[in-house]
Enzyme design. Structure first.
Site, PDB file in Angstrom:
ATOM      1  N   GLU A  93       3.392  -2.350  -1.894  1.00  0.00           N
ATOM      2  CA  GLU A  93       2.845  -2.929  -3.055  1.00  0.00           C
ATOM      3  C   GLU A  93       2.414  -2.202  -3.935  1.00  0.00           C
ATOM      4  OE1 GLU A  93       1.140  -7.368  -0.544  1.00  0.00           O
ATOM      5  OE2 GLU A  93      -0.310  -5.169  -0.128  1.00  0.00           O
ATOM      6  N   CYS A 113       2.273   4.490   6.682  1.00  0.00           N
ATOM      7  CA  CYS A 113       1.861   6.109   6.310  1.00  0.00           C
ATOM      8  C   CYS A 113       1.189   5.932   7.627  1.00  0.00           C
ATOM      9  CB  CYS A 113       0.119   5.826   5.923  1.00  0.00           C
ATOM     10  SG  CYS A 113      -1.242   6.287   5.177  1.00  0.00           S
ATOM     11  N   SER A 196      -4.281  10.388  -4.867  1.00  0.00           N
ATOM     12  CA  SER A 196      -6.029  10.635  -4.003  1.00  0.00           C
ATOM     13  C   SER A 196      -4.751  11.375  -3.020  1.00  0.00           C
ATOM     14  CB  SER A 196      -5.701   9.583  -3.897  1.00  0.00           C
ATOM     15  OG  SER A 196      -7.404   8.959  -2.758  1.00  0.00           O
ATOM     16  N   CYS A 336      -8.767  -1.438  -3.010  1.00  0.00           N
ATOM     17  CA  CYS A 336      -8.629  -0.130  -1.857  1.00  0.00           C
ATOM     18  C   CYS A 336      -7.873  -0.113  -0.343  1.00  0.00           C
ATOM     19  CB  CYS A 336      -9.687   1.339  -1.714  1.00  0.00           C
ATOM     20  SG  CYS A 336      -9.525   1.253  -3.781  1.00  0.00           S
TER      21      CYS A 336
END
Ligand code: SAH
Length: 345
Positions: A93, A113, A196, A336
């Site tokens: 996404e 992840c 990040s 987030c």
């Protein structure tokens, strides 16, 4: 014969391969111009490249593609979430967001992840694979096309804060950054790009050496090792002291100010004593702290902190530069930590 994907190649490498293929030096410039400035991906339409050169290019190169298979948006049409599928059926996404200063896009860096942060939905699925440079670039190209068709606006900022840990895909990340920033590539100013990381210290220093002008944000979230290790297993490898020391070194190497992200979770890290502990720990670090309201994810017991303003005030009173992150995309699970891989594999 396996063809090179042009979107995977930084300009210097493309030029090298072109020379090996006896193509004229300037053809690399021409092809980058067609792709990245004119958005033309069909070799037959690249009219200023000779037919013979085009034939050699077609034999050796291809331009990879991806499909947008779903788009959701909020009511105000300020946030768009795209589900993107690659030819191997893996999907990720990405999110485009409208702010006062313009459109910003949040890109994913991996399918899944491995960092296993407790509060993040992206880590519910282990890493399937890294994204290639072309797949970072395609996220940008496709979102840009969509936003420009709908609003006649460009995308001005890129944040690599979607699914994945960008520093766990470091080489592809660096190649992507080269293509983003090269004047013959997408020509995006490095100050318009932010990465990040959850805090992989050696890579923070490598970034400082290889791409010193790119903005860096570090997910901190815990004022001490006990809390941070519970939230983020990476803290068992690179602890708070080492991370802050590394951030200081990064700042002195690059002269940049770093962003420290601090997610506020009810009764976990949001007390006054945590704010004071954080202040003490980041003393002397050239940073601003970005306080992040928690976005609810499935299968999680965390609760959004109601003390965000209070936490903000304590930091401010102690001369810390601090902001509260503007919220976007919660209604469509595009905020987030809410991005994840839904289909494919
Ligand atoms: N792996 C990178 C980038 C992806 S996460 C990193 O760790 O920084 C992007 C940001 O969203 C990080 O600061 C992350 O900690 C934060 N985040 C993750 N889950 C969240 C949630 N549920 N609510 C709010 N922010 C979250």
């Amino acid at each position: 014969m396996k063809k090179y994907s042009l979107l995977d190649l930084p300009f210097s490498e493309c030029k090298k391969i072109f020379e090996q293929l006896q193509l004229k030096k300037f053809v690399a410039k021409q092809i980058f111009h067609w792709i990245y400035q004119k958005n033309i991906y069909d070799f037959d339409k690249m009219s200023n490249i000779s037919l013979n050169s085009r034939k050699i290019i077609k034999q050796n190169f291809m331009i990879s593609d991806a499909k947008i298979i779903k788009i959701s948006s909020d009511e105000k049409k300020e946030t768009f979430k795209f589900l993107l599928q690659f030819p191997d059926k893996n999907s990720i996404e990405m999110v485009a967001m409208h702010f006062k200063y313009g459109w910003s896009i949040c890109l994913s860096s991996q399918v899944g992840c491995n960092m296993k942060c407790k509060f993040c939905a992206s880590g519910n699925k282990t890493k399937v694979r890294n994204l290639k440079p072309s797949e970072f670039i395609l996220q940008y190209i496709l979102a840009k096309k969509y936003i420009s068709n709908l609003f006649h606006k460009n995308i001005t900022n890129i944040v690599i804060m979607g699914i994945g840990e960008p520093f766990d895909n470091f080489d592809n990340l660096i190649t992507t950054l080269k293509i983003f920033t090269n004047p013959f590539g997408l020509a995006i100013g490095p100050k318009h790009i932010t990465i990040s990381t959850c805090g992989i210290c050696p890579k923070i220093l490598e970034l400082a050496k290889l791409m010193p002008k790119i903005n860096l944000a570090v997910s901190f979230h815990g004022p001490n090792d006990k809390i941070r290790s519970e939230l983020m297993p990476i803290n068992n490898v690179y602890n708070c002291d080492l991370l802050i020391k590394t951030c200081k070194k990064y700042c002195s190497l690059t002269k940049n100010r770093i962003t420290l992200e601090y997610l506020l979770l009810d009764n976990v890290n949001d007390h006054e004593k945590h704010a004071l502990e954080l202040i003490k720990r980041i003393k002397g670090l050239n940073c601003y702290v970005n306080l992040i309201p928690y976005n609810q994810i499935q299968k999680s017991n965390f609760i959004r902190s109601a003390k965000i303003e209070k936490f903000f005030d304590i930091l401010k009173r102690n001369q810390i530069l601090v902001k509260i992150r503007q919220e976007r995309g919660n209604a469509i699970e595009a905020a987030c930590g809410q991005l994840r891989i839904l289909h494919g594999q």
